[in-house]
Structures are given as C-alpha cells and as structure tokens.
Motif scaffolding. Structure first.
Motif, mmCIF file in Angstrom:
data_model
loop_
_atom_site.group_PDB
_atom_site.id
_atom_site.type_symbol
_atom_site.label_atom_id
_atom_site.label_comp_id
_atom_site.label_asym_id
_atom_site.label_seq_id
_atom_site.Cartn_x
_atom_site.Cartn_y
_atom_site.Cartn_z
ATOM 1 N N HIS A 261 -54.348 -8.358 -25.148
ATOM 2 C CA HIS A 261 -53.150 -9.104 -25.551
ATOM 3 C C HIS A 261 -52.309 -9.441 -24.324
ATOM 4 C CE1 HIS A 261 -49.065 -9.806 -27.014
ATOM 5 N NE2 HIS A 261 -49.599 -10.106 -28.191
ATOM 6 N N GLU A 262 -52.181 -8.450 -23.434
ATOM 7 C CA GLU A 262 -51.357 -8.641 -22.236
ATOM 8 C C GLU A 262 -51.928 -9.769 -21.367
ATOM 9 O OE1 GLU A 262 -51.402 -5.216 -19.753
ATOM 10 O OE2 GLU A 262 -49.949 -6.066 -18.335
ATOM 11 N N SER A 263 -53.235 -9.768 -21.232
ATOM 12 C CA SER A 263 -53.879 -10.800 -20.421
ATOM 13 C C SER A 263 -53.672 -12.183 -21.042
ATOM 14 C CB SER A 263 -55.376 -10.487 -20.296
ATOM 15 O OG SER A 263 -56.038 -11.567 -19.713
ATOM 16 N N TYR A 264 -53.899 -12.295 -22.342
ATOM 17 C CA TYR A 264 -53.684 -13.587 -23.007
ATOM 18 C C TYR A 264 -52.239 -14.050 -22.807
ATOM 19 C CZ TYR A 264 -58.129 -13.119 -25.702
ATOM 20 O OH TYR A 264 -59.444 -13.006 -26.111
ATOM 21 N N GLN A 265 -51.310 -13.089 -22.925
ATOM 22 C CA GLN A 265 -49.895 -13.449 -22.759
ATOM 23 C C GLN A 265 -49.633 -13.961 -21.341
ATOM 24 O OE1 GLN A 265 -47.216 -12.868 -25.378
ATOM 25 N NE2 GLN A 265 -46.471 -14.469 -23.992
ATOM 26 N N ASN A 266 -50.226 -13.290 -20.346
ATOM 27 C CA ASN A 266 -50.040 -13.718 -18.952
ATOM 28 C C ASN A 266 -50.560 -15.143 -18.737
ATOM 29 O OD1 ASN A 266 -48.978 -11.256 -18.245
ATOM 30 N ND2 ASN A 266 -50.929 -10.412 -17.501
ATOM 31 N N LEU A 267 -51.708 -15.438 -19.336
ATOM 32 C CA LEU A 267 -52.316 -16.760 -19.148
ATOM 33 C C LEU A 267 -51.482 -17.834 -19.863
ATOM 34 C CD1 LEU A 267 -56.065 -15.722 -19.653
ATOM 35 C CD2 LEU A 267 -54.765 -15.891 -17.519
#
Ligand code: SAM
Length: 349
Positions: A144-150
C-alpha cells in the motif's frame, strides 16, 4: 434466444451467475451479432467513434514471480533478461510524444530493481516534461505504501489483472506463495488511493470453466474498475502450460461485448494477444466494444525478449512507428484515433 438476456444486461449492467453462464454457453451467432451491435451502440454513446492510444513501454522482463502461464516467470532460465534505464524510458516517451501518444504505460515483471525511489524519479521526470500526459503503471503486486508513493509522484492509473475471480482457479495458475486474497487487496488499495484502476483476466486459461468466466464478470461488475484488459491465454513453450490450448478469438470477443454492457464507460483495450491469435483480432475487438489500443513503444532490440507467450507480435504494425498504418486500420473499422489522454469519463483526480 438470448436477446432478452442481452437486453436485460444492457439495461441493468449486471446479471446473476446462472444468467451469465446461460449466455456464455448457449448463444448463437445471431446473438453474438446482436451483442456486438448493442456494445457498439453503448460505447458510442459515451465515447463516440474515439479509439484511444496508449504507448506501452515494457521496462523489464526480470520477474520474481512464477506464474505458471507466463513466459517471463522466474523459473524460465532461457529468457534473455533485460531492464530499461531511466534514460531509455525517457527516450521512449520522447518518441511516443512526437508520435501523438498522451498516455505512457510502464509495464514489467516484478523486478526488485524498480524500487519506489527509482520509479518516483522516472514518473516525476515524465510528468514534468509532459504535463499533458497520463502515466499508467503495470508492475504487479506492491505494498500500500509503495502504491501511495507512486501515486503521490504523479502516476495516474494502474493495471493489475485479477487473473481469475475464483480462489481455487487462482491456485491452479500460480505458485503457492501467491494468493488470490493478496491480489484482490492490492486492487482495493489501488482504488482507495485514487488511481484509475484496471483489472482483467485471460480468456481460455487452463482449467477455466464457464462458471469461472461468470465469476470474473460478476467480480468486475461489483468492483467497477475504470479499465479492463482481457485477452486470450496463449501458451508459452517454456512454462508448465506449454501443452495447453489457447483461448479463442470468438470467446474473447464475446467477453469484450459483455464487458462493454457491464461497464458502459470503461476503457477496454483490444489487446496484443487478440492480435496475435488473429491478424484481424484487434479490429474485431474494436467492433465488439473495445475502445483502446496499446502499441509497443519499447526499444526494438528488447521487444522480442518480453515474450510472455509464444509468437507475440512485436514488429511491423505492432510497433509505434507504424502508427499511421494503425490509424488506417482503426479507420477501416469506422472508428478514429483520439490523441487525447483518454481518461475514464467523469474522472477527477
Ligand atoms: N507483472 C505484472 C502483473 O503481474 O500484473 C505485469 C506484467 S504481466 C506479464 C501482464 C499480463 O500478461 C498478466 O496480467 C497476464 O494476464 C498476461 N499474460 C501472461 N502470460 C500470458 C499468456 N501466456 N497468455 C496471455 N496472457 C498472458
């Protein structure tokens, strides 16, 4: 015979599972024609004659996953692995922009090299150079964190096919460390974060039943993605499914028609896989309700290496340099190339 059900689907955008099974199993050629005619009418209501172009950049064929159907799975030791650098990717975008593309799709295997900071830098550079373009990612399952960063870096859309909406069928297609639940949670995360989300499945994948196809349609009707990518399963010689049969053009087109009635405003690509099993497959897809094509913008020397299934088309009209030719082919269907970003109707970020 099935006209009543097709009309019911057009009116309600959903059927129950038994009705979907009935339609898939028992339609006649006349019913198919009727479905495609209704699908075209619905797509034209929301999109007119427009077909949107997406420039596909296959950024890496390294993959830590091992999906049984996929030629770039990690167990395939004969694949010549490559990954594009930031510079390579930006050159593809430059070329694509000058050819009229206003969406760039970065797709690849699950390659640990493409950590968030690497992708964030690429996304920000594309968005600052081409603020009028959309960036779509298709890089598999991430946190989730990675998707949010992208998303925060400016990515607009994310494609992650659910592959099958039946957990048991999911297990038959994937190694035991992958899970249906995790894939669906990724899709929910992407949606909650605010991406325009695409999902989808292969038609005719090994062990797929008509019930499974009905489950896929129901899942999509409930999940309400902005995009749905479907294409026939095509075997790859170096996978456990080498001896399995391909999905058929007819069934893929029928599913496209049904999807258009389920999601009138969706962006539905007429996929490369469809063009691979039938030279006129992509034109037929547009006439069955699809409204997107995704020509390949990857550097010519790597196209052959992104071999997820056998005989994938990677030269000639598949390549972006042949955009004019492609536009002619699209016009031959009565539709026209639309060079705008092609967001989902009513979409506001
Ligand atoms: N790794 C990312 C992911 O899993 O979403 C994106 C790349 S993956 C190669 C893109 C899609 O290719 C998959 O979602 C799958 O449906 C499709 N695909 C893989 N192998 C295929 C095959 N043998 N026939 C047809 N489609 C295939």
């Amino acid at each position: 015979m099935m006209r009543k059900l097709i009309t019911k689907l057009e009116n309600n955008n959903i059927l129950n599972k038994e009705e979907f099974v009935d339609l898939i199993e028992n339609h006649s050629p006349d019913d198919t024609e009727f479905l495609f005619q209704r699908a075209r009418s619905v797509r034209e209501k929301y999109f007119g004659k427009s077909v949107f172009l997406r420039g596909l950049i296959e950024i890496s064929n390294f993959c830590s996953n091992d999906c049984f159907y996929c030629g770039i799975r990690r167990s395939n030791k004969n694949t010549d692995r490559y990954r594009l650098s930031e510079e390579d990717i930006l050159i593809c975008c430059d070329e694509g922009y000058s050819l009229g593309f206003r969406t760039f799709v970065m797709q690849g295997g699950e390659d640990a090299y493409f950590k968030d900071d690497v992708l964030i830098s690429i996304i920000k550079k594309i968005k600052s150079k081409y603020p009028d373009c959309a960036v779509t990612l298709s890089l598999g399952e991430r946190s989730h964190e990675s998707y949010q960063n992208l998303f925060n870096a400016g990515a607009d859309r994310y494609l992650l096919r659910h592959e099958t909406a039946n957990p048991h069928h999911y297990e038959q297609l994937h190694p035991n460390w992958m899970s249906y639940e995790h894939r669906i949670n990724c899709l929910k995360d992407l949606k909650n974060i605010g991406f325009q989300v695409g999902t989808g499945f292969m038609v005719g994948s090994p062990f797929q039943t008509v019930n499974n196809l009905a489950e896929d349609l129901l899942f999509i009707a409930v999940f309400q993605p902005q995009m749905v990518g479907i294409g026939p399963f095509i075997p790859h010689h170096a996978t456990p499914f080498a001896e399995k049969n391909s999905g058929t053009v007819e069934q893929t087109l029928f599913m496209l028609g049904l999807l258009r009635l389920i999601l009138p405003k969706a962006l539905l690509p007429s996929t490369t896989a469809l063009g691979t099993i039938d030279p006129k497959g992509r034109e037929k897809g547009l006439l069955a309700g699809a409204n997107v094509v995704m020509p390949n913008l990857s550097p010519v020397d790597v196209r052959k290496k992104y071999d997820i299934y056998d005989n994938k088309i990677f030269t000639g009209e598949e390549s972006a340099q042949y955009v004019k030719n492609l536009a002619d082919r699209i016009r031959s269907t009565g539709y026209t190339v639309d060079t705008s970003r092609g967001d989902a109707p009513d979409w506001k970020k």
